[in-house]
Design a protein around this motif. Structure first.
Motif, short mmCIF file in Angstrom:
data_model
loop_
_atom_site.label_atom_id
_atom_site.label_comp_id
_atom_site.label_asym_id
_atom_site.label_seq_id
_atom_site.Cartn_x
_atom_site.Cartn_y
_atom_site.Cartn_z
N ALA A 13 9.65 6.38 3.54
CA ALA A 13 8.78 7.03 4.85
C ALA A 13 7.77 7.75 4.07
CB ALA A 13 9.47 7.71 5.84
N ILE A 14 7.82 8.65 2.97
CA ILE A 14 6.85 9.38 2.39
C ILE A 14 5.74 8.36 1.70
CG2 ILE A 14 6.43 10.91 0.38
CD1 ILE A 14 9.08 12.38 1.18
N ARG A 15 6.31 7.33 0.84
CA ARG A 15 5.54 6.46 0.40
C ARG A 15 4.71 5.58 1.65
NH1 ARG A 15 6.75 2.10 -4.45
NH2 ARG A 15 4.65 0.94 -4.16
N PRO A 38 3.76 14.53 -7.25
CA PRO A 38 2.99 14.07 -8.41
C PRO A 38 1.84 13.28 -8.03
CG PRO A 38 5.32 14.00 -9.11
CD PRO A 38 5.41 13.76 -7.79
N ARG A 39 0.53 13.91 -8.66
CA ARG A 39 -0.53 12.87 -8.35
C ARG A 39 -0.35 11.63 -9.07
NH1 ARG A 39 -6.38 15.21 -9.94
NH2 ARG A 39 -5.26 17.21 -9.01
N GLY A 40 0.19 11.32 -10.20
CA GLY A 40 0.36 10.11 -11.00
C GLY A 40 1.26 9.02 -10.04
N THR A 41 2.23 9.62 -9.25
CA THR A 41 3.03 8.82 -8.42
C THR A 41 2.18 8.15 -7.27
OG1 THR A 41 4.90 10.14 -8.66
CG2 THR A 41 5.14 8.80 -6.92
N VAL A 42 1.25 9.26 -6.70
CA VAL A 42 0.40 8.76 -5.80
C VAL A 42 -0.48 7.61 -6.36
CG1 VAL A 42 -1.45 9.39 -4.19
CG2 VAL A 42 0.56 10.79 -4.49
N TRP A 45 1.27 4.49 -6.47
CA TRP A 45 1.36 3.74 -5.26
C TRP A 45 0.01 3.12 -4.67
CZ3 TRP A 45 4.41 8.27 -2.49
CH2 TRP A 45 5.74 8.21 -2.81
N ARG A 46 -0.99 3.87 -5.00
CA ARG A 46 -2.46 3.27 -4.51
C ARG A 46 -2.76 1.71 -5.55
NH1 ARG A 46 -7.46 5.03 -2.82
NH2 ARG A 46 -6.84 7.23 -2.96
N HIS A 47 -2.17 1.85 -6.68
CA HIS A 47 -2.52 0.75 -7.50
C HIS A 47 -1.45 -0.64 -7.15
CE1 HIS A 47 -2.57 -1.90 -10.93
NE2 HIS A 47 -1.19 -1.96 -11.19
N GLU A 48 -0.20 -0.23 -6.88
CA GLU A 48 0.67 -1.09 -6.28
C GLU A 48 0.41 -2.04 -4.74
OE1 GLU A 48 4.00 -2.60 -7.70
OE2 GLU A 48 2.01 -2.15 -8.99
N ASP A 49 -0.11 -1.00 -4.21
CA ASP A 49 -0.70 -1.35 -2.62
C ASP A 49 -1.92 -2.37 -2.83
OD1 ASP A 49 -0.71 -1.14 0.20
OD2 ASP A 49 -2.69 -0.19 -0.16
N ARG A 50 -2.91 -1.83 -3.67
CA ARG A 50 -3.90 -2.80 -4.14
C ARG A 50 -3.51 -4.22 -4.60
NH1 ARG A 50 -7.86 1.94 -6.32
NH2 ARG A 50 -8.87 2.58 -4.64
#
Length: 261
Positions: A13-15, A38-42, A45-50
């Motif tokens: 849910a956080i993701r 962590p900002r690296g985690t975010v 997630w942005r990279h994987e979503d794209r």
């Protein structure tokens, strides 16, 4: 050897909330702070979503040659002079930036170089790196080659340097800013002296010194357009020095350029 940090699996849910915020244009830093992760985690997630959506990421830019943003022409003329003198562009994989090298004892010049970079392209990150006797002012973006097409392999004095028509138009419209950049990079204002009738006589003089025939010609052509007379002062057999010593011409240079500080 330091132990690796344990892998942390976040609540789906956080993701989902993070991805939703990212798609709305919220920055990685803000999302990380909001959710306490962590900002690296975010960023991952942005990279994987794209990747999953087949979205090709294009780095945003405010390059005036690639967008409709108007060029700050006086700032560009000054920055062009700095670049032709003591600047270069690093263009490698994952490393691309414009560097201007400034004397560490001249904080005004360092500030002026940084300000010019910001005014020409406000969006890219600008940093400073102190080296032995100098400060490197660096701005990071692939688009500096759009603004400085003179970039190429090897040293500037070993290749042809010719301004494009749009660059020449800017120099013609703002000659003093261009000359100020050249003098602030590879020039100086000094006090010479001589003896006349047994008395010491001092007088100011401007120099511009550069090994490139093309860059020296850009300087002398622009000096001629603003009514400054110049001579070539060779050291040995190398005519690398442009000298401005006539009293009226030095006064004109003082009014528009002045000493580096």
């Amino acid at each position: 050897m330091s132990a690796k940090l344990p892998y942390v699996e976040h609540n789906p849910a956080i993701r989902e909330e993070a991805v939703l915020l990212l798609r709305r244009g919220v920055t990685n830093r803000v999302v990380a702070e909001h959710l306490g992760i962590p900002r690296g985690t975010v960023g991952w997630w942005r990279h994987e979503d794209r990747r999953q959506r087949g979205e090709v990421y294009v780095q945003p830019t405010d390059c005036p040659r690639c967008t409709t943003r108007e060029m700050d022409r006086p700032a560009y003329a000054y920055l062009l002079g700095l670049y032709l003198g003591d600047g270069h562009i690093i263009s490698k994989y994952k490393q691309h930036h414009l560097s201007i090298f400034c004397n560490a004892s001249q904080p005004g010049l360092i500030d002026a170089a940084e300000e010019a970079m910001h005014r020409v392209m406000p969006q890219p990150k600008v940093g400073r790196r102190r080296q032995h006797g100098c400060v490197e002012v660096k701005s990071y973006t692939w688009h500096w080659t759009c603004l400085f097409p003179q970039h190429g392999p090897g040293k500037k004095h070993e290749r042809r340097i010719v301004l494009e028509d749009w660059q020449q138009e800017i120099v013609d419209a703002h000659p003093w800013e261009f000359l100020r950049g050249l003098i602030h990079s590879d020039g100086c204002r000094v006090t010479n002296w001589t003896v006349r009738n047994g008395k010491r006589y001092e007088y100011p003089r401007y120099f511009f010194t550069n090994k490139s025939d093309d860059i020296r010609k850009l300087c002398t052509d622009t000096l001629a357009k603003v009514g400054v007379r110049w001579t070539v002062l060779a050291r040995g057999s190398d005519p690398f020095n442009i000298s401005i010593a006539r009293k009226d011409c030095v006064a004109l240079m003082d009014a528009h350029i002045g000493p580096k500080c």
